[in-house]
Enzyme design. Structure first.
Site, PDB file in Angstrom:
ATOM      1  N   ASN A  41       0.691   2.036   6.633  1.00  0.00           N
ATOM      2  CA  ASN A  41       0.011   2.481   5.402  1.00  0.00           C
ATOM      3  C   ASN A  41      -0.993   3.585   5.712  1.00  0.00           C
ATOM      4  OD1 ASN A  41       1.408   0.403   4.205  1.00  0.00           O
ATOM      5  ND2 ASN A  41      -0.363  -0.948   3.992  1.00  0.00           N
ATOM      6  N   GLU A 135      -3.558  -5.834  13.603  1.00  0.00           N
ATOM      7  CA  GLU A 135      -2.279  -6.552  13.449  1.00  0.00           C
ATOM      8  C   GLU A 135      -1.400  -6.387  14.691  1.00  0.00           C
ATOM      9  OE1 GLU A 135      -1.494  -7.017   8.702  1.00  0.00           O
ATOM     10  OE2 GLU A 135      -0.885  -5.126   9.586  1.00  0.00           O
ATOM     11  N   GLY A 212     -15.239  -2.714  -2.247  1.00  0.00           N
ATOM     12  CA  GLY A 212     -14.302  -2.708  -3.369  1.00  0.00           C
ATOM     13  C   GLY A 212     -14.768  -1.737  -4.446  1.00  0.00           C
ATOM     14  N   ASP A 233      -3.850  -3.398  -8.636  1.00  0.00           N
ATOM     15  CA  ASP A 233      -3.302  -3.959  -7.393  1.00  0.00           C
ATOM     16  C   ASP A 233      -4.130  -3.397  -6.234  1.00  0.00           C
ATOM     17  OD1 ASP A 233      -1.874  -4.546  -5.106  1.00  0.00           O
ATOM     18  OD2 ASP A 233       0.062  -3.932  -5.897  1.00  0.00           O
ATOM     19  N   ASP A 239      -6.635   0.579   3.502  1.00  0.00           N
ATOM     20  CA  ASP A 239      -5.867   1.537   4.316  1.00  0.00           C
ATOM     21  C   ASP A 239      -6.028   2.956   3.768  1.00  0.00           C
ATOM     22  OD1 ASP A 239      -4.927  -0.648   5.806  1.00  0.00           O
ATOM     23  OD2 ASP A 239      -3.295  -0.980   4.373  1.00  0.00           O
TER      24      ASP A 239
HETATM   25  O1  RIB Z   1      -3.501  -3.652   4.085  1.00  0.00           O
HETATM   26  C1  RIB Z   1      -2.362  -4.031   3.368  1.00  0.00           C
HETATM   27  C2  RIB Z   1      -1.270  -4.439   4.302  1.00  0.00           C
HETATM   28  O2  RIB Z   1      -1.629  -5.629   4.961  1.00  0.00           O
HETATM   29  C3  RIB Z   1       0.045  -4.758   3.624  1.00  0.00           C
HETATM   30  O3  RIB Z   1       0.862  -3.626   3.471  1.00  0.00           O
HETATM   31  C4  RIB Z   1       0.642  -5.831   4.527  1.00  0.00           C
HETATM   32  O4  RIB Z   1       1.807  -5.427   5.173  1.00  0.00           O
HETATM   33  C5  RIB Z   1      -0.458  -6.205   5.506  1.00  0.00           C
HETATM   34  O5  RIB Z   1      -0.272  -5.632   6.723  1.00  0.00           O
END
Ligand code: RIB
Length: 291
Positions: A41, A135, A212, A233, A239
């Protein structure tokens, strides 16, 4: 050029009237698969905002991996296709008020390692900024931050999903961009200003707590508002913020301008559904007229 080292997911998204309770079966509405993963993203966000980007990451040699790569609008030559792993997925519920829950199965993202660090070493020669998130394995983040420091490339870290950061990582970061919940998890302080000071004390040079719809707080003292939008949403708003911040920093902007750019991009991402589909272009940000 901005280098992103991070996750690549396919997001499985269900719209729901409200977020489910534990143990509850809830009737949802639409279902969609979209490109996601915080690293991917951010890289797409950078590209849409008009800057050159390289994404380093890993997907499985499977149908979801092919979808994830097809969704990317950027160069994919530094992405490993791993025959032994499955592509990362995120199960996402988005409620009518825009709130969401996200659960990930990391798959190939958890196998990111020596190969990606080798790619990073080369990419850093051309990099103005390195963007990382959490992640991928923490030792890889740790090594990436050290490599960037050696190469004098500033590092922006979005500590999501939040996890304790080694002291060496904190001391190596030029920027950290937690939301208020993540800032509290990292420091023990619910007050964003107090949490910011703790992160500064730990050696991070610039701390941005994202708030936010309320914008963000810089170094515990400067509040930058966000433009008012109709949020449907909030997936990938963080990101979008990181991408815009990195683009501005790479372009030599002043801090306040970089933060307004981040707030504008984050707000715009909240006005459209999905992760990568919601990321704004430079024209979108210009049209908003907030920066
Ligand atoms: O930050 C949003 C993202 O978090 C999503 O696209 C999902 O894949 C997770 O990684």
């Amino acid at each position: 050029m901005i280098v992103v080292l991070g996750s690549i997911n396919v997001d499985l998204v269900v719209r729901v009237p409200r977020l489910p309770l534990a143990g509850e079966t809830l009737r949802g509405d639409t279902f969609e698969t979209v490109g996601g993963g915080k690293g991917a993203n951010q890289a797409v966000g950078v590209h849409r905002l008009g800057a050159d980007v390289r994404l380093i990451g890993r997907v499985g040699d499977d149908e979801l991996g092919r979808r994830a790569l097809a969704a990317l609008e950027i160069d994919t030559s530094l992405i490993t296709v791993d025959p032994d792993e499955s592509t990362g997925v995120a199960l996402i519920c988005v409620a009518d008020d825009g709130a969401n829950t996200i659960v990930t199965a990391g798959g190939a993202n958890h196998a990111v390692g020596a190969r990606e660090l080798d790619a990073l070493k080369s990419a850093l020669y051309e990099a103005d900024v390195l963007l990382v998130q959490l992640e991928i394995p923490m030792p890889v983040v740790e090594e990436a931050v050290a490599l960037a420091r050696n190469a004098s490339v500033p590092v922006v870290c979005d500590p999501a999903p939040v996890a304790p950061l080694p002291a060496s990582v904190l001391a190596g970061l030029d920027w950290i961009t937690p939301n208020a919940v993540e800032a509290e998890a990292l420091t023990g302080y619910a007050d964003p200003a107090r949490a910011s000071r703790a992160l500064l004390d730990a050696g991070v040079r610039n701390v941005v707590v994202t708030l936010g719809a309320d914008g963000c707080l810089y170094n515990g003292e400067l509040h930058v508002p966000a433009p008012k939008v109709e949020a449907i949403d909030t997936v990938a708003c963080g990101d979008a913020f990181d991408a815009a911040l990195a683009v501005s920093l790479a372009g030599g902007s002043f801090v306040t301008e970089a933060l307004r750019h981040g707030c504008a991009a984050g707000a715009l991402a909240a006005t459209k559904p999905g992760a990568q589909p919601s990321l704004p272009t430079r024209a979108d940000v210009d049209r908003l007229g907030f920066v």
